[in-house]
Design an enzyme around this catalytic site. Structure first.
Site, mmCIF file in Angstrom:
data_model
loop_
_atom_site.group_PDB
_atom_site.id
_atom_site.type_symbol
_atom_site.label_atom_id
_atom_site.label_comp_id
_atom_site.label_asym_id
_atom_site.label_seq_id
_atom_site.Cartn_x
_atom_site.Cartn_y
_atom_site.Cartn_z
ATOM 1 N N ARG A 142 0.839 -1.196 0.000
ATOM 2 C CA ARG A 142 0.000 0.000 0.000
ATOM 3 C C ARG A 142 0.876 1.249 0.000
ATOM 4 O O ARG A 142 2.033 1.215 0.393
ATOM 5 C CB ARG A 142 -0.920 0.010 1.212
ATOM 6 C CG ARG A 142 -1.840 -1.208 1.324
ATOM 7 C CD ARG A 142 -2.618 -1.172 2.619
ATOM 8 N NE ARG A 142 -3.539 -2.309 2.738
ATOM 9 C CZ ARG A 142 -3.227 -3.472 3.301
ATOM 10 N NH1 ARG A 142 -2.001 -3.657 3.786
ATOM 11 N NH2 ARG A 142 -4.105 -4.440 3.384
ATOM 12 N N LYS A 169 -1.448 -2.451 7.502
ATOM 13 C CA LYS A 169 -2.833 -2.294 7.915
ATOM 14 C C LYS A 169 -3.177 -3.298 9.003
ATOM 15 O O LYS A 169 -2.839 -4.483 8.894
ATOM 16 C CB LYS A 169 -3.763 -2.491 6.707
ATOM 17 C CG LYS A 169 -5.203 -2.099 6.979
ATOM 18 C CD LYS A 169 -6.026 -2.131 5.706
ATOM 19 C CE LYS A 169 -7.459 -1.660 5.960
ATOM 20 N NZ LYS A 169 -8.266 -1.694 4.726
ATOM 21 N N HIS A 215 -2.412 2.166 -5.991
ATOM 22 C CA HIS A 215 -3.269 0.985 -5.910
ATOM 23 C C HIS A 215 -3.404 0.287 -7.257
ATOM 24 O O HIS A 215 -3.700 -0.908 -7.308
ATOM 25 C CB HIS A 215 -4.650 1.380 -5.358
ATOM 26 C CG HIS A 215 -5.017 0.624 -4.130
ATOM 27 N ND1 HIS A 215 -4.337 0.737 -2.944
ATOM 28 C CD2 HIS A 215 -5.991 -0.301 -3.902
ATOM 29 C CE1 HIS A 215 -4.878 -0.056 -2.038
ATOM 30 N NE2 HIS A 215 -5.869 -0.712 -2.602
ATOM 31 N N ARG A 218 -0.852 -2.228 -7.239
ATOM 32 C CA ARG A 218 -1.249 -3.294 -6.311
ATOM 33 C C ARG A 218 -2.216 -4.258 -6.994
ATOM 34 O O ARG A 218 -2.046 -5.484 -6.941
ATOM 35 C CB ARG A 218 -1.892 -2.660 -5.081
ATOM 36 C CG ARG A 218 -2.329 -3.629 -3.984
ATOM 37 C CD ARG A 218 -2.750 -2.808 -2.765
ATOM 38 N NE ARG A 218 -3.451 -3.578 -1.763
ATOM 39 C CZ ARG A 218 -2.856 -4.274 -0.784
ATOM 40 N NH1 ARG A 218 -1.534 -4.322 -0.734
ATOM 41 N NH2 ARG A 218 -3.556 -4.925 0.111
ATOM 42 N N HIS A 231 -3.881 -9.260 3.394
ATOM 43 C CA HIS A 231 -5.310 -9.342 3.707
ATOM 44 C C HIS A 231 -5.528 -10.287 4.881
ATOM 45 O O HIS A 231 -5.003 -11.408 4.885
ATOM 46 C CB HIS A 231 -6.103 -9.849 2.501
ATOM 47 C CG HIS A 231 -6.229 -8.839 1.415
ATOM 48 N ND1 HIS A 231 -6.550 -9.187 0.114
ATOM 49 C CD2 HIS A 231 -6.081 -7.491 1.408
ATOM 50 C CE1 HIS A 231 -6.599 -8.099 -0.631
ATOM 51 N NE2 HIS A 231 -6.314 -7.065 0.135
ATOM 52 N N TYR A 266 -9.774 -10.833 -6.776
ATOM 53 C CA TYR A 266 -8.819 -10.862 -7.886
ATOM 54 C C TYR A 266 -8.999 -12.093 -8.770
ATOM 55 O O TYR A 266 -8.545 -12.095 -9.913
ATOM 56 C CB TYR A 266 -7.381 -10.793 -7.350
ATOM 57 C CG TYR A 266 -7.075 -9.446 -6.752
ATOM 58 C CD1 TYR A 266 -6.838 -8.344 -7.561
ATOM 59 C CD2 TYR A 266 -7.063 -9.270 -5.374
ATOM 60 C CE1 TYR A 266 -6.586 -7.098 -7.018
ATOM 61 C CE2 TYR A 266 -6.810 -8.025 -4.821
ATOM 62 C CZ TYR A 266 -6.566 -6.948 -5.646
ATOM 63 O OH TYR A 266 -6.326 -5.710 -5.100
#
Length: 363
Positions: free
Chosen positions: A182, A207, A278, A281, A304, A313
């Site tokens: 990120r 995150k 992004h 990403r 994640h 995805y």
């Protein structure tokens, strides 16, 4: 490309943006005071500064709305009040006349549930008015744009590696493409996070305050090393500065500016696609999936917490499905040219596909 001094300055702390209280700050029992206590509680249990900023932002929106309707204390907030606020969000229109997205509506309501749950648990209110509040359904949207491998190379080639800032930008984009990190994560990278010996990069407190170790790849490591050798010494006026990527003033870069500069490179490539950090990403995850990576490895790369977040995805990485469709569906071949059916795949690609299918059948 604009690389003005003002655009590269480090942004102020997110919490510093809220200078004015909402409501009467002297009222120790009001909504504003209750919000401050809740934020202090979240800070003690490990919420990040960025996370606290987001919660405070949305709670302030609700408090401002409530005060306009003479709802000034937590005890005044009932389930009908919250449902009224939810309807108001649904009907709200932005300056351009567009409604709030479902994701935006949900983002503004989720912090209310946590806040009122905490107020109930601490005895500030007798019952939780948000306990059974129905949130808008979460919609998992596909990325608007994903770059192909060839398009990524076109964007990367635009960086002028003969200049310190151009070399920095190439290293930045190579890091994003190699790891899918990120923008906040790449902005916070420090010199010690790059392990050239093992060819890995450490993401510290990504995150959810989760660390992860990612493969860097030889090419990305090459460009990072080029930046460290040839560009960073010219940008760093403070030898004690630990941040990896520096602006023209020798300071850490604003994460929002990072997306702006990457988006400018994408625009210059004239691909008809738009996006910043992004976009790299999304492209990394999609290209790795299309080339056979297991989705759980993609989950680890992206950081994640839930596999369901990564599974979006699988809908973008459509190449294998497209090849199977072209090889097996009678309507996928649009015409006959020279006795050979023409479709969306080349004869060579179809041969590779059939060989792969035959190999799978033998296993």
């Amino acid at each position: 490309m604009r690389t003005g001094r003002a655009s590269e300055r480090s942004q102020a702390s997110p919490r510093q943006r809220f200078a004015q209280p909402v409501g009467d700050p002297r009222d120790a029992t009001g909504l504003y005071a209750a919000m401050r206590r809740y934020l202090a509680h979240r800070a003690t249990i490990g919420s990040t500064e960025q996370g606290l900023y987001g919660v405070e932002r949305y709670l302030r929106d609700f408090i401002a709305w409530a005060h306009e309707r003479a709802i000034t204390h937590p005890q005044h907030v009932s389930r009908p009040v919250l449902e009224r606020y939810q309807r108001w969000l649904y009907h709200y229109r932005k300056r351009d006349g567009a409604p709030l997205s479902v994701a935006s509506q949900r983002s503004k309501l989720v912090p209310l549930r946590g806040w009122f749950k905490w107020l109930t648990r601490t005895g500030a209110i007798p019952a939780n008015p948000a306990a059974d509040l129905d949130l808008p359904r979460r919609i998992r949207r596909l990325p608007r744009s994903v770059l192909t491998a060839r398009e990524v190379e076109q964007v990367l080639a635009l960086a002028d590696t003969g200049t310190p800032l151009g070399l920095r930008d190439r290293a930045l984009m190579e890091l994003l493409y190699a790891t899918g990190m990120r923008r906040m994560e790449v902005a916070h990278l420090e010199l010690g996070d790059i392990d050239a010996e093992r060819c890995v990069v450490l993401i510290r407190e990504g995150k959810g305050r989760r660390d992860r170790l990612l493969p860097l790849g030889e090419r990305a490591l090459h460009w990072v090393q080029q930046y460290l050798d040839r560009a960073r010494p010219l940008l760093a006026w403070n030898l004690a500065e630990p941040t990896l990527l520096l602006g023209s003033e020798g300071r850490a870069l604003n994460p929002v500016w990072l997306s702006t500069v990457v988006a400018q490179y994408v625009e210059r490539a004239e691909l008809g696609k738009h996006g910043g950090c992004h976009l790299f990403r999304h492209s990394m995850a999609t290209l790795m999936l299309e080339n056979g990576a297991d989705i759980r490895f993609i989950q680890a790369m992206l950081g994640h917490a839930e596999l369901s977040t990564t599974q979006i995805y699988t809908q973008v990485a459509i190449r294998q499905l497209q090849q199977v469709h072209a090889a097996t569906h009678p309507g996928a071949k649009r015409r006959e040219v020279g006795g050979e059916a023409q479709g969306c795949t080349t004869p060579e690609a179809r041969d590779v596909l059939w060989e792969a299918l035959e190999d799978e059948a033998d296993e």
